[in-house]
Write an enzyme that holds these catalytic residues in place. Structure first.
Site, PDB file in Angstrom:
ATOM      1  N   HIS A  49     -30.738  53.189  93.462  1.00  0.00           N
ATOM      2  CA  HIS A  49     -30.378  51.776  93.302  1.00  0.00           C
ATOM      3  C   HIS A  49     -29.076  51.555  92.522  1.00  0.00           C
ATOM      4  O   HIS A  49     -29.017  50.855  91.530  1.00  0.00           O
ATOM      5  CB  HIS A  49     -31.527  50.895  92.797  1.00  0.00           C
ATOM      6  CG  HIS A  49     -32.228  51.310  91.530  1.00  0.00           C
ATOM      7  ND1 HIS A  49     -31.564  51.586  90.374  1.00  0.00           N
ATOM      8  CD2 HIS A  49     -33.543  51.441  91.245  1.00  0.00           C
ATOM      9  CE1 HIS A  49     -32.453  51.872  89.430  1.00  0.00           C
ATOM     10  NE2 HIS A  49     -33.653  51.797  89.936  1.00  0.00           N
ATOM     11  N   HIS A 103     -46.220  53.144  85.297  1.00  0.00           N
ATOM     12  CA  HIS A 103     -45.031  52.353  85.630  1.00  0.00           C
ATOM     13  C   HIS A 103     -45.090  52.022  87.117  1.00  0.00           C
ATOM     14  O   HIS A 103     -45.287  52.914  87.946  1.00  0.00           O
ATOM     15  CB  HIS A 103     -43.780  53.159  85.280  1.00  0.00           C
ATOM     16  CG  HIS A 103     -42.478  52.504  85.608  1.00  0.00           C
ATOM     17  ND1 HIS A 103     -42.308  51.139  85.649  1.00  0.00           N
ATOM     18  CD2 HIS A 103     -41.254  53.034  85.895  1.00  0.00           C
ATOM     19  CE1 HIS A 103     -41.051  50.866  85.956  1.00  0.00           C
ATOM     20  NE2 HIS A 103     -40.394  52.002  86.121  1.00  0.00           N
ATOM     21  N   GLU A 105     -42.821  50.810  89.302  1.00  0.00           N
ATOM     22  CA  GLU A 105     -41.668  50.872  90.211  1.00  0.00           C
ATOM     23  C   GLU A 105     -41.970  51.834  91.361  1.00  0.00           C
ATOM     24  O   GLU A 105     -42.693  52.828  91.200  1.00  0.00           O
ATOM     25  CB  GLU A 105     -40.394  51.276  89.458  1.00  0.00           C
ATOM     26  CG  GLU A 105     -39.151  50.986  90.281  1.00  0.00           C
ATOM     27  CD  GLU A 105     -37.845  51.033  89.486  1.00  0.00           C
ATOM     28  OE1 GLU A 105     -37.858  51.346  88.279  1.00  0.00           O
ATOM     29  OE2 GLU A 105     -36.794  50.731  90.097  1.00  0.00           O
ATOM     30  N   ASP A 107     -40.663  54.206  92.948  1.00  0.00           N
ATOM     31  CA  ASP A 107     -40.483  55.662  92.937  1.00  0.00           C
ATOM     32  C   ASP A 107     -41.706  56.359  92.349  1.00  0.00           C
ATOM     33  O   ASP A 107     -41.869  57.568  92.511  1.00  0.00           O
ATOM     34  CB  ASP A 107     -39.203  56.077  92.203  1.00  0.00           C
ATOM     35  CG  ASP A 107     -39.011  55.420  90.863  1.00  0.00           C
ATOM     36  OD1 ASP A 107     -39.509  54.293  90.659  1.00  0.00           O
ATOM     37  OD2 ASP A 107     -38.351  56.026  89.996  1.00  0.00           O
ATOM     38  N   HIS A 169     -38.539  50.435  81.280  1.00  0.00           N
ATOM     39  CA  HIS A 169     -37.540  49.403  81.447  1.00  0.00           C
ATOM     40  C   HIS A 169     -38.051  48.226  82.289  1.00  0.00           C
ATOM     41  O   HIS A 169     -37.262  47.356  82.690  1.00  0.00           O
ATOM     42  CB  HIS A 169     -36.266  49.984  82.089  1.00  0.00           C
ATOM     43  CG  HIS A 169     -36.492  50.483  83.506  1.00  0.00           C
ATOM     44  ND1 HIS A 169     -35.771  50.018  84.563  1.00  0.00           N
ATOM     45  CD2 HIS A 169     -37.364  51.360  84.033  1.00  0.00           C
ATOM     46  CE1 HIS A 169     -36.154  50.596  85.686  1.00  0.00           C
ATOM     47  NE2 HIS A 169     -37.123  51.422  85.385  1.00  0.00           N
ATOM     48  N   ASP A 188     -40.604  56.602  82.682  1.00  0.00           N
ATOM     49  CA  ASP A 188     -39.161  56.859  82.815  1.00  0.00           C
ATOM     50  C   ASP A 188     -38.515  57.344  81.507  1.00  0.00           C
ATOM     51  O   ASP A 188     -37.457  57.988  81.538  1.00  0.00           O
ATOM     52  CB  ASP A 188     -38.445  55.565  83.239  1.00  0.00           C
ATOM     53  CG  ASP A 188     -38.593  55.266  84.724  1.00  0.00           C
ATOM     54  OD1 ASP A 188     -39.003  56.160  85.489  1.00  0.00           O
ATOM     55  OD2 ASP A 188     -38.299  54.120  85.125  1.00  0.00           O
ATOM     56  N   TYR A 216     -28.727  59.065  82.344  1.00  0.00           N
ATOM     57  CA  TYR A 216     -29.941  58.316  82.692  1.00  0.00           C
ATOM     58  C   TYR A 216     -30.147  57.158  81.703  1.00  0.00           C
ATOM     59  O   TYR A 216     -30.410  56.016  82.095  1.00  0.00           O
ATOM     60  CB  TYR A 216     -31.132  59.272  82.667  1.00  0.00           C
ATOM     61  CG  TYR A 216     -32.414  58.666  83.136  1.00  0.00           C
ATOM     62  CD1 TYR A 216     -32.792  58.726  84.474  1.00  0.00           C
ATOM     63  CD2 TYR A 216     -33.271  58.020  82.248  1.00  0.00           C
ATOM     64  CE1 TYR A 216     -33.971  58.162  84.912  1.00  0.00           C
ATOM     65  CE2 TYR A 216     -34.448  57.459  82.670  1.00  0.00           C
ATOM     66  CZ  TYR A 216     -34.797  57.532  84.003  1.00  0.00           C
ATOM     67  OH  TYR A 216     -35.970  56.968  84.433  1.00  0.00           O
ATOM     68  N   HIS A 249     -39.358  61.654  85.483  1.00  0.00           N
ATOM     69  CA  HIS A 249     -38.208  62.239  86.194  1.00  0.00           C
ATOM     70  C   HIS A 249     -37.686  63.428  85.392  1.00  0.00           C
ATOM     71  O   HIS A 249     -37.611  63.363  84.163  1.00  0.00           O
ATOM     72  CB  HIS A 249     -37.053  61.245  86.316  1.00  0.00           C
ATOM     73  CG  HIS A 249     -37.351  60.035  87.141  1.00  0.00           C
ATOM     74  ND1 HIS A 249     -37.500  60.067  88.512  1.00  0.00           N
ATOM     75  CD2 HIS A 249     -37.509  58.735  86.787  1.00  0.00           C
ATOM     76  CE1 HIS A 249     -37.730  58.849  88.963  1.00  0.00           C
ATOM     77  NE2 HIS A 249     -37.756  58.014  87.937  1.00  0.00           N
TER      78      HIS A 249
END
Ligand code: FEO
Length: 424
Positions: A49, A103, A105, A107, A169, A188, A216, A249
């Protein structure tokens, strides 16, 4: 990228077939006797993104082999079968009783609906905001049990405790902490976009880790730097002992936990160094010439200069360089009464990351109207950058006098950065 027929065939196979056939290839990695990494490696992703991921990434998921087998997070949709194969190398996926989403999101939850169908867990957990967000994203009909900050979950012979980390985030984010093994599953946070065959940070070159972790942080977490400062204070105040930090990640920290946490404390403060980032683009080399004169002026004051043409650099490279910079100087030609597109792009991106403590200046060339300086200035003002002077504009090609003005602008910015950093 072309997808091979074999890979397409594999994607068409059922979960059960994959679990049987691929678990010798895609294997889980042991983290401790009771915890396994069962995520996926995305070697090829180059745009996350808007963030250029030159080294790919991983989507980490973790299997806790407690009496009630628990899966922490999942992976991006297209990596579902890789994850299920890795799980199958340790246990039959249908033995998983609990799913925890730290989380929402995509991914980390893109594959969640399919994983729920394949696993049929007894219970699914997320934070209050996580449960809400998962319903909004996936329109799940399954019951998602909301957890509040400090809640604990008995997973049989072990215990998980949850800590909300709102706006780190996303509003939904939470840490899961495996009390018995002192493992922090940190979504994250403390992660990086880095695809490697190694699963642990201590197996990877320190310079690579430092660069990718900082990149990151700058591109994902910087807007929430004050939240991170408070979070790190909380981690200290509750004495959260972490032998292992397992992010969503990049590599797992089983040594270096203190270092990555200290880096977060430092990066969150965004203390400016004697460093300036000169960002520009050019049409016919006029703004480029001005940028070189600005950089020479900055360097003459002892400031380290990162000279970044947006013809070759990525917006995420600029974000990385700004993490410890004291100045952002921006140059753009005027194109059709507007900013040059790459400069509009990078400034829009950087503005969203909310960098702090920056000195700024503007410059640029034009043919007949010259609006670019005003537009840059407005954006820098919005970003609360302390802008020095009115900037330097060159009609068509800058002459020696204009280049001297650019040099002087660089000197003025450099002197202000020196003054500010010495007095800080
Ligand atoms: Fe890796 Fe915010 O998702």
């Amino acid at each position: 990228m072309a997808v091979s027929p074999a890979y397409q065939g594999w994607r068409r196979q059922s979960t059960k077939e994959v679990a049987k056939g691929m678990n010798k290839i895609f294997q889980a990695v042991k983290v401790t006797d009771h915890v396994y990494w069962v995520g996926a490696i995305d070697w090829n992703i180059r745009d996350f993104h808007g963030y250029t991921t030159k080294r790919g990434t991983t989507y980490n998921a973790y299997l806790i082999l407690s009496d009630r087998i628990t899966l922490i997070d999942t992976v991006r949709t297209s990596f579902k079968k890789e994850m299920l194969a890795r799980i199958s190398s340790v246990v039959d996926p249908t033995e998983i009783q609990y799913l925890v989403s730290d989380h929402s999101e995509m991914d980390h939850t893109g594959s969640l609906p399919d994983v729920i169908d394949a696993v049929k867990p007894e219970r699914i957990f997320a934070s209050i905001m996580g449960a809400k967000t998962l319903r909004e994203i996936h329109h799940l009909e399954h019951d998602i049990e909301p957890l509040i900050d400090g809640d604990s979950l008995d997973v049989g012979n072990m215990k998980l405790t949850f800590y909300e980390t709102r706006m780190l985030h996303w509003p939904d984010s939470m840490f899961s902490y495996l009390v018995d093994e002192k493992i922090l599953f940190s979504h994250d946070a403390f992660g990086m976009h880095l695809a490697t065959s190694e699963r642990f940070a201590d197996e990877i070159n320190d310079a690579v880790l430092d660069h990718e972790a900082a990149t990151y942080f700058a591109n994902i977490l910087l807007p929430y730097a004050p939240v991170i400062t408070k979070l790190m204070e909380r981690v200290d105040s509750i004495g959260l002992a972490c032998d292992i930090v397992a992010p969503d990640h990049g590599p797992i920290w089983r040594s270096g936990v203190g270092t990555i946490m200290d880096n977060y404390r430092t990066w969150a403060l965004q203390k400016p160094m004697r460093k300036a980032v000169v960002v520009y683009d050019t049409m016919w080399h006029s703004t480029e010439l001005m940028a070189k004169a600005v950089s020479e002026g900055l360097a003459s004051t002892g400031i380290s200069v990162k000279h970044m043409s947006m013809h070759g650099n990525r917006r995420s490279d600029v974000a990385y360089e700004l993490l410890d910079a004291g100045a952002l100087v921006v140059g753009s030609p005027t194109l059709n009464n507007n900013l040059f597109p790459t400069i509009a792009d990078v400034l829009t991106y950087i503005k969203g990351l909310r960098p702090r403590n920056l000195i700024g200046a503007v410059f640029g060339s034009y043919g007949w109207s010259g609006e670019s300086l005003r537009y840059i200035r407005d954006l820098l003002d919005d970003m609360k950058v302390e802008v020095i002077g009115d900037g330097v504009a060159a009609r068509q090609v800058p002459d020696a006098g204009v280049l001297e003005e650019c040099y002087a602008l660089g000197v003025a910015v450099g002197e202000r950065v020196n003054e500010k950093t010495i007095n800080a």
